[in-house]
Scaffold this active site. Structure first.
Site, PDB file in Angstrom:
ATOM      1  N   PRO A   2      -3.318  -4.765   7.805  1.00 11.14           N
ATOM      2  CA  PRO A   2      -2.626  -6.023   8.091  1.00 11.14           C
ATOM      3  C   PRO A   2      -2.971  -7.107   7.069  1.00 11.14           C
ATOM      4  O   PRO A   2      -4.144  -7.337   6.767  1.00 11.14           O
ATOM      5  CB  PRO A   2      -3.136  -6.385   9.484  1.00 11.14           C
ATOM      6  CG  PRO A   2      -3.542  -5.093  10.100  1.00 11.14           C
ATOM      7  CD  PRO A   2      -4.080  -4.277   8.959  1.00 11.14           C
ATOM      8  N   GLU A   3      -1.927  -7.734   6.536  1.00  5.13           N
ATOM      9  CA  GLU A   3      -2.111  -8.857   5.628  1.00  5.13           C
ATOM     10  C   GLU A   3      -1.520 -10.097   6.288  1.00  5.13           C
ATOM     11  O   GLU A   3      -1.125 -10.058   7.457  1.00  5.13           O
ATOM     12  CB  GLU A   3      -1.458  -8.554   4.277  1.00  5.13           C
ATOM     13  CG  GLU A   3      -2.039  -7.311   3.594  1.00  5.13           C
ATOM     14  CD  GLU A   3      -1.533  -7.116   2.173  1.00  5.13           C
ATOM     15  OE1 GLU A   3      -1.303  -8.119   1.475  1.00  5.13           O
ATOM     16  OE2 GLU A   3      -1.364  -5.953   1.749  1.00  5.13           O
ATOM     17  N   LYS A  59      -6.137 -13.974   7.107  1.00  5.46           N
ATOM     18  CA  LYS A  59      -6.009 -12.786   7.946  1.00  5.46           C
ATOM     19  C   LYS A  59      -6.649 -12.965   9.314  1.00  5.46           C
ATOM     20  O   LYS A  59      -6.727 -12.015  10.095  1.00  5.46           O
ATOM     21  CB  LYS A  59      -6.633 -11.574   7.240  1.00  5.46           C
ATOM     22  CG  LYS A  59      -5.993 -11.229   5.901  1.00  5.46           C
ATOM     23  CD  LYS A  59      -6.669 -10.026   5.272  1.00  5.46           C
ATOM     24  CE  LYS A  59      -6.116  -9.709   3.897  1.00  5.46           C
ATOM     25  NZ  LYS A  59      -6.752  -8.518   3.302  1.00  5.46           N
ATOM     26  N   ARG A 251      -9.632  -0.782  -5.186  1.00  5.86           N
ATOM     27  CA  ARG A 251      -8.318  -0.845  -4.558  1.00  5.86           C
ATOM     28  C   ARG A 251      -7.283  -0.102  -5.396  1.00  5.86           C
ATOM     29  O   ARG A 251      -7.257  -0.235  -6.620  1.00  5.86           O
ATOM     30  CB  ARG A 251      -7.855  -2.302  -4.392  1.00  5.86           C
ATOM     31  CG  ARG A 251      -8.758  -3.156  -3.526  1.00  5.86           C
ATOM     32  CD  ARG A 251      -8.328  -4.608  -3.605  1.00  5.86           C
ATOM     33  NE  ARG A 251      -9.168  -5.475  -2.794  1.00  5.86           N
ATOM     34  CZ  ARG A 251      -8.919  -5.801  -1.525  1.00  5.86           C
ATOM     35  NH1 ARG A 251      -7.837  -5.308  -0.927  1.00  5.86           N
ATOM     36  NH2 ARG A 251      -9.720  -6.598  -0.866  1.00  5.86           N
TER      37      ARG A 251
END
Length: 264
Positions: A2-3, A59, A251
């Site tokens: 979730p962003e 977030k 990432r």
């Protein structure tokens, strides 16, 4: 993971499901998602109170209670979400905490991997301390503050964008999407960007976030990098050149070498 757009969607779920309703019961099915509080303290603090209007920072979702009551802070990690249900609906294996409210509704914190979870703050000053290391929210940050935050960084621009202490709310998908739109290579040093680069980057960030918030997530549209990055043989939706993949600060990173040439 979730962003910011996902968490903004969860904020809307919380608001439409429980805002203004009395918290009748708090059921903790897995105390492993609680941080800095116990099951008993969470129940004692929340049961009998009303949920007020929630807000989001990056977030983080802040579920405030009315009349200056405590605030529940939620962070969704990689797999967390909020679901509005009826108390009689069957619970899922990953439903960790259930908030039953007046009017026959139940808010469920659902999380498979349990990498983050729930915190409880007694007052606004404690909320501020918990969020002290968060940078300005990416959705609302003004251009001058954005430029100041990034121009002082020595590392790569991709790393700076996803550093929550620099800018709160951006994750991997958003950072790659925004950099692709701004035609900036993800390994470009943030401190090397010109004022024009930073102005353009801020503009593309705001536009990308507005579209993503409307969609409730970073949308996998064919015209977006996000819509092509997971293809077996991904090509740039703008120029058709093969996309490249690498890892940057741990990432997975995707970019177009033609649209985003290496600054070096």
């Amino acid at each position: 993971m979730p962003e910011l757009p996902d968490v903004e969607g969860f904020r809307r779920v919380l608001e439409s499901c429980v805002k203004g309703r009395v918290i009748r019961r708090v059921d903790v099915r897995d105390a492993g998602v609680l941080h800095g509080t116990s099951v008993r303290r969470l129940r004692d603090a929340l049961e009998g109170r009303r949920f007020a209007a929630p807000r989001r920072h990056g977030k983080w979702l802040l579920a405030r209670t009315a009349s200056d009551g405590p605030t529940l802070l939620l962070h969704f990690g990689m797999t967390g979400q909020l679901v509005c249900a009826h108390p009689d609906d069957e619970t899922g294996a990953h439903d960790r905490v259930l908030f039953t409210v007046s009017g026959g509704r139940q808010l469920r914190f659902r999380d498979q991997r349990k990498l983050q979870g729930l915190w409880l703050a007694d007052d606004d000053s404690q909320v501020e301390r918990m969020l002290d290391r968060q940078g300005p929210d990416a959705m609302t940050v003004e251009r001058k503050e954005f430029q100041a935050a990034l121009s002082s960084r020595r590392g790569r621009i991709k790393t700076a964008l996803t550093d929550q202490s620099v800018l709160a709310g951006l994750g991997n998908l958003l950072a790659d999407e925004i950099l692709w739109r701004a035609r900036l290579h993800p390994a470009t040093r943030a401190g090397d960007l010109t004022e024009a680069d930073l102005r353009d980057l801020h503009t593309h960030m705001r536009r990308t976030l507005r579209s993503s918030v409307t969609a409730g997530r970073v949308p996998p549209r064919d015209s977006w990098l996000t819509g092509r990055r997971d293809d077996p043989d991904p090509h740039c939706p703008r120029c058709g050149h093969p996309l490249r993949r690498t890892r940057m600060s741990g990432r997975g990173t995707v970019w177009c070498p033609r649209c985003q040439p290496d600054a070096d």
